[in-house]
Design a protein around this motif. Sequence first.
Motif, PDB file in Angstrom:
ATOM      1  N   ILE A  32       4.744   4.540   8.818  1.00 46.41           N
ATOM      2  CA  ILE A  32       5.304   5.783   8.012  1.00 46.41           C
ATOM      3  C   ILE A  32       6.752   5.997   8.609  1.00 46.41           C
ATOM      4  CG2 ILE A  32       5.134   8.304   7.248  1.00 46.41           C
ATOM      5  CD1 ILE A  32       1.988   7.581   7.912  1.00 46.41           C
ATOM      6  N   LEU A  33       7.636   5.905   7.811  1.00 47.30           N
ATOM      7  CA  LEU A  33       9.250   6.436   8.174  1.00 47.30           C
ATOM      8  C   LEU A  33       9.281   7.935   8.050  1.00 47.30           C
ATOM      9  CD1 LEU A  33      12.008   5.768   8.823  1.00 47.30           C
ATOM     10  CD2 LEU A  33      12.269   5.395   6.226  1.00 47.30           C
ATOM     11  N   LYS A  34       9.917   8.734   9.089  1.00 45.91           N
ATOM     12  CA  LYS A  34       9.815  10.000   8.994  1.00 45.91           C
ATOM     13  C   LYS A  34      11.295  10.277   9.410  1.00 45.91           C
ATOM     14  CE  LYS A  34       5.344  10.298  10.762  1.00 45.91           C
ATOM     15  NZ  LYS A  34       5.348   9.154  11.711  1.00 45.91           N
ATOM     16  N   GLY A  35      11.909  11.170   8.649  1.00 47.32           N
ATOM     17  CA  GLY A  35      13.234  11.528   8.999  1.00 47.32           C
ATOM     18  C   GLY A  35      14.160  11.445   7.825  1.00 47.32           C
ATOM     19  N   THR A  36      13.817  10.904   6.708  1.00 49.06           N
ATOM     20  CA  THR A  36      15.033  10.729   5.797  1.00 49.06           C
ATOM     21  C   THR A  36      14.832  12.001   4.799  1.00 49.06           C
ATOM     22  OG1 THR A  36      13.172   9.880   4.055  1.00 49.06           O
ATOM     23  CG2 THR A  36      14.334   8.335   5.675  1.00 49.06           C
ATOM     24  N   PRO A  41      16.618   7.024  -1.402  1.00 51.40           N
ATOM     25  CA  PRO A  41      15.831   5.920  -2.274  1.00 51.40           C
ATOM     26  C   PRO A  41      14.989   4.997  -1.352  1.00 51.40           C
ATOM     27  CG  PRO A  41      18.189   5.398  -1.655  1.00 51.40           C
ATOM     28  CD  PRO A  41      17.913   6.563  -1.020  1.00 51.40           C
ATOM     29  N   LEU A  42      15.042   5.409  -0.066  1.00 49.59           N
ATOM     30  CA  LEU A  42      14.179   4.522   0.989  1.00 49.59           C
ATOM     31  C   LEU A  42      12.823   4.597   0.718  1.00 49.59           C
ATOM     32  CD1 LEU A  42      16.214   5.150   4.160  1.00 49.59           C
ATOM     33  CD2 LEU A  42      16.260   3.019   2.817  1.00 49.59           C
ATOM     34  N   ASP A  43      11.978   3.617   0.888  1.00 50.99           N
ATOM     35  CA  ASP A  43      10.565   3.621   0.959  1.00 50.99           C
ATOM     36  C   ASP A  43       9.936   4.467   2.353  1.00 50.99           C
ATOM     37  OD1 ASP A  43      10.274   2.268  -1.405  1.00 50.99           O
ATOM     38  OD2 ASP A  43       9.919   0.439  -0.146  1.00 50.99           O
ATOM     39  N   TRP A  44       9.007   5.173   2.232  1.00 53.26           N
ATOM     40  CA  TRP A  44       8.360   5.824   3.492  1.00 53.26           C
ATOM     41  C   TRP A  44       7.355   5.070   4.112  1.00 53.26           C
ATOM     42  CZ3 TRP A  44       8.199  11.543   1.216  1.00 53.26           C
ATOM     43  CH2 TRP A  44       9.413  11.832   0.719  1.00 53.26           C
ATOM     44  N   LEU A  45       6.707   4.295   3.375  1.00 51.03           N
ATOM     45  CA  LEU A  45       5.674   3.402   3.849  1.00 51.03           C
ATOM     46  C   LEU A  45       5.986   1.797   3.986  1.00 51.03           C
ATOM     47  CD1 LEU A  45       2.606   4.823   1.362  1.00 51.03           C
ATOM     48  CD2 LEU A  45       3.500   5.718   4.089  1.00 51.03           C
ATOM     49  N   PHE A  46       5.722   1.355   5.009  1.00 52.19           N
ATOM     50  CA  PHE A  46       6.238  -0.097   5.297  1.00 52.19           C
ATOM     51  C   PHE A  46       4.667  -0.827   5.787  1.00 52.19           C
ATOM     52  CE2 PHE A  46       9.934   2.011   5.394  1.00 52.19           C
ATOM     53  CZ  PHE A  46      10.892   1.180   4.901  1.00 52.19           C
ATOM     54  N   GLY A  60       8.736  -2.290   2.802  1.00 50.35           N
ATOM     55  CA  GLY A  60       8.352  -1.054   1.987  1.00 50.35           C
ATOM     56  C   GLY A  60       7.564  -1.468   0.837  1.00 50.35           C
ATOM     57  N   TYR A  61       6.894  -0.559   0.594  1.00 51.98           N
ATOM     58  CA  TYR A  61       5.934  -0.566  -0.757  1.00 51.98           C
ATOM     59  C   TYR A  61       6.669  -0.784  -2.319  1.00 51.98           C
ATOM     60  CZ  TYR A  61       6.540   4.375  -1.575  1.00 51.98           C
ATOM     61  OH  TYR A  61       7.161   5.671  -1.925  1.00 51.98           O
ATOM     62  N   ARG A  62       7.940  -0.440  -1.953  1.00 51.90           N
ATOM     63  CA  ARG A  62       8.691  -0.267  -3.532  1.00 51.90           C
ATOM     64  C   ARG A  62       9.726  -1.580  -3.269  1.00 51.90           C
ATOM     65  NH1 ARG A  62      10.152   5.146  -5.293  1.00 51.90           N
ATOM     66  NH2 ARG A  62      10.825   5.147  -2.995  1.00 51.90           N
ATOM     67  N   SER A  63      10.738  -0.923  -2.703  1.00 53.28           N
ATOM     68  CA  SER A  63      12.003  -1.767  -2.562  1.00 53.28           C
ATOM     69  C   SER A  63      12.792  -1.677  -1.233  1.00 53.28           C
ATOM     70  CB  SER A  63      12.877  -1.158  -3.760  1.00 53.28           C
ATOM     71  OG  SER A  63      13.395   0.216  -3.237  1.00 53.28           O
ATOM     72  N   ASN A  74      18.094  -3.137  10.332  1.00 51.12           N
ATOM     73  CA  ASN A  74      18.618  -2.872   9.335  1.00 51.12           C
ATOM     74  C   ASN A  74      17.478  -2.276   8.210  1.00 51.12           C
ATOM     75  OD1 ASN A  74      21.537  -3.721   9.712  1.00 51.12           O
ATOM     76  ND2 ASN A  74      20.391  -5.700  10.457  1.00 51.12           N
ATOM     77  N   LEU A  75      17.898  -1.225   7.700  1.00 50.63           N
ATOM     78  CA  LEU A  75      17.045  -0.496   6.927  1.00 50.63           C
ATOM     79  C   LEU A  75      17.746  -0.598   5.330  1.00 50.63           C
ATOM     80  CD1 LEU A  75      14.443   0.890   6.267  1.00 50.63           C
ATOM     81  CD2 LEU A  75      15.435   2.977   7.172  1.00 50.63           C
ATOM     82  N   ILE A  76      17.236  -1.410   4.612  1.00 52.41           N
ATOM     83  CA  ILE A  76      18.152  -1.606   3.228  1.00 52.41           C
ATOM     84  C   ILE A  76      16.980  -1.390   2.152  1.00 52.41           C
ATOM     85  CG2 ILE A  76      19.678  -3.480   4.229  1.00 52.41           C
ATOM     86  CD1 ILE A  76      17.825  -5.671   3.478  1.00 52.41           C
ATOM     87  N   SER A  77      17.714  -0.947   1.018  1.00 48.77           N
ATOM     88  CA  SER A  77      16.802  -0.643  -0.226  1.00 48.77           C
ATOM     89  C   SER A  77      17.604  -1.648  -1.313  1.00 48.77           C
ATOM     90  CB  SER A  77      16.890   0.535  -0.686  1.00 48.77           C
ATOM     91  OG  SER A  77      16.470   1.029  -1.932  1.00 48.77           O
ATOM     92  N   SER A  78      16.747  -2.361  -2.024  1.00 51.19           N
ATOM     93  CA  SER A  78      17.540  -3.179  -3.311  1.00 51.19           C
ATOM     94  C   SER A  78      17.744  -2.153  -4.175  1.00 51.19           C
ATOM     95  CB  SER A  78      16.192  -4.350  -3.670  1.00 51.19           C
ATOM     96  OG  SER A  78      15.141  -3.507  -4.069  1.00 51.19           O
TER      97      SER A  78
END
Length: 185
Positions: A32-36, A41-46, A60-63, A74-78
Amino acid sequence: LKLDGTWDSDLSCRTKVKLCTVCKITGNPVMILKGTCNESPLDWLFYIAHDENRNIFYEGYRSSTIVLANGSWNLISSQVSSSDLIIQMPAGQDSSSTPLGRKNWSVLNTACGMDKHQDKSFSISVCIVGVEFSCDSGECVSIFQRCDSNLDCSDGSDESNCDTIRIPDSYEKSAPPELKRDLMK
């Protein structure tokens, strides 16, 4: 854990494949990502994953993905342009080569109003929100062990930034004080 995802160990899991965290974790734990911010647009679950070379990354569970590249995590989102979202943490920070635990990241995230790079603390762990406290190391302890004057996290982070609040005997839980309007701005 070394930067390439292998452990310095002589465990039997090391036969033909590099020993990696996926090799020793049972099931498929959710990180679980906490702090955003809520608008991010970042996923919270990885989930832990690895590529064809057995390099660890977090999917991540989406993108979103958390990947090690050029000496930084690096934390990236498509879903977002790379000019609107840049989140990095040098590998090896705090004597760790994983992004797990509570770490400081360099963040540019226009969706959260961060138009310039800022240092921001993110926590990535399997700890259950509201039930467990995420130690800086990534360990989980009961939320009731936070600020109880006992070092329950191996790094002692459960006793960091604890303040004592004195509640007067006259305090009535059923009638809390009203918040002044000028404090709500």
